[in-house]
Design a protein around this motif. Structure first.
Motif, mmCIF file in Angstrom:
data_model
loop_
_atom_site.group_PDB
_atom_site.id
_atom_site.type_symbol
_atom_site.label_atom_id
_atom_site.label_comp_id
_atom_site.label_asym_id
_atom_site.label_seq_id
_atom_site.Cartn_x
_atom_site.Cartn_y
_atom_site.Cartn_z
ATOM 1 N N UNK A 1 0.835 -1.203 0.000
ATOM 2 C CA UNK A 1 0.000 0.000 0.000
ATOM 3 C C UNK A 1 0.868 1.250 0.000
ATOM 4 N N UNK A 2 1.919 1.238 0.838
ATOM 5 C CA UNK A 2 2.836 2.383 0.874
ATOM 6 C C UNK A 2 3.570 2.530 -0.459
ATOM 7 N N UNK A 3 3.949 1.418 -1.069
ATOM 8 C CA UNK A 3 4.623 1.487 -2.370
ATOM 9 C C UNK A 3 3.695 2.077 -3.432
ATOM 10 N N UNK A 4 2.422 1.693 -3.378
ATOM 11 C CA UNK A 4 1.456 2.229 -4.337
ATOM 12 C C UNK A 4 1.275 3.731 -4.148
ATOM 13 N N UNK A 5 1.249 4.177 -2.901
ATOM 14 C CA UNK A 5 1.105 5.608 -2.617
ATOM 15 C C UNK A 5 2.314 6.376 -3.143
ATOM 16 N N UNK A 6 3.497 5.831 -2.941
ATOM 17 C CA UNK A 6 4.713 6.483 -3.445
ATOM 18 C C UNK A 6 4.677 6.572 -4.967
ATOM 19 N N UNK A 7 4.265 5.490 -5.620
ATOM 20 C CA UNK A 7 4.223 5.473 -7.086
ATOM 21 C C UNK A 7 3.238 6.498 -7.628
ATOM 22 N N UNK A 8 2.033 6.559 -7.059
ATOM 23 C CA UNK A 8 1.046 7.541 -7.506
ATOM 24 C C UNK A 8 1.521 8.970 -7.215
ATOM 25 N N UNK A 9 2.201 9.137 -6.096
ATOM 26 C CA UNK A 9 2.740 10.457 -5.761
ATOM 27 C C UNK A 9 3.733 10.923 -6.815
ATOM 28 N N UNK A 10 4.670 10.054 -7.160
ATOM 29 C CA UNK A 10 5.688 10.415 -8.147
ATOM 30 C C UNK A 10 5.056 10.690 -9.508
#
Length: 270
Positions: A139-148
């Motif tokens: 979930x945290x990885x997905x948030x980072x990816x969408x953020x970038x």
């Protein structure tokens, strides 16, 4: 003879909205009247919180990062401009799904290695344990990816808003002795905000839809729960009807709010 004033055109009735509302009512009736639909709806609503949480947090972080990139791109420093342009062009040229996989399976392990390297003095003393990739949940990885990914698009929105402000006002503020920070705070930001709010709202709606891609990492959002339920029950038609209903309820509601905001801003400018 004096020219007659132009006739105001009456806006056509929004039949498209009526059609969407009827489809929504039919789906809602099926959820209420049919036990199978009700069970699917109950199962999928658990993923609504995850979808909204991922979207809200990623959008807030993307807006903050996008503002930094936009300020760098509008900076008089040519090196900052080139770095910002490089970042925007690279990120915008990569599909979001590819970026999602890259962050999840390449970026996350690299960040863990970097964090352990920074924490080497504490690790050598035995004060803390070394971080592992498993602690960096998907979930945290997905948030980072969408953020970038979205920060690059939001940066362009901020840049357009900043550059829409009349340069004469900025120069006048600087001539009166205002610093760059105060000029941005009191002159640029209030005017740019009116320009960027509608497209920012549209990007938020787009992020809600693109958040469905996090299901590729197994994040328990609406799409992932629908995929799991339909594969076990073979009720693909009913399940994805409800999935579409939930996404459309969120996106169309927000789209109408964005349109209302845009209309209100236009009326206040007159």
């Amino acid at each position: 003879m004096p020219a007659s004033p132009p006739k105001s055109r009456s806006k056509p009735f929004p039949w498209w909205l009526l059609a969407i509302a009827l489809l929504g009512l039919l789906t809602l009736w099926a959820i209420v009247a049919d036990a199978g639909y009700a069970e699917i709806f109950h199962t999928l609503t658990k993923g609504v919180i995850t979808t909204l949480w991922v979207t809200l947090l990623a959008f807030a972080l993307a807006s903050a990062l996008g503002l930094v990139v936009a300020l760098a791109r509008t900076s008089p420093n040519p090196w900052l401009q080139q770095v910002a342009i490089f970042y925007v062009e690279i990120i915008r040229g990569v599909p979001i799904l590819v970026a999602l996989f890259y962050v999840a399976f390449v970026g996350a392990p690299a960040m863990v290695v970097a964090a352990n390297w920074v924490l080497t003095p504490l690790l050598s003393q035995g004060w803390i344990k070394a971080l592992t990739v498993r602690e960096f949940d998907f979930t945290a990885r997905a948030i980072v990816a969408l953020t970038v990914c979205y920060s690059a698009f939001i940066a362009e929105i901020f840049r357009a808003g900043i550059e829409a402000v009349d340069r004469g006002q900025i120069e006048a503020a600087r001539s009166l002795g205002l610093s760059r920070a105060n000029t941005f705070r009191h002159i640029v930001a209030p005017q740019a905000l009116r320009t960027i709010l509608p497209p920012l709202g549209n990007d938020f709606v787009s992020m809600i839809k693109d958040s469905a891609l996090v299901s590729a990492l197994g994040v328990q959002d609406i799409t992932q729960l629908g995929k799991v339920y339909s594969s076990g029950s073979f009720k693909f038609f009913e399940t994805y009807n409800v999935v579409a209903f939930l996404y459309l309820t969120m996106t169309i509601t927000l789209s109408l709010l964005v349109r209302a905001l845009e209309k209100r801003l236009k009326q206040s400018d007159r």
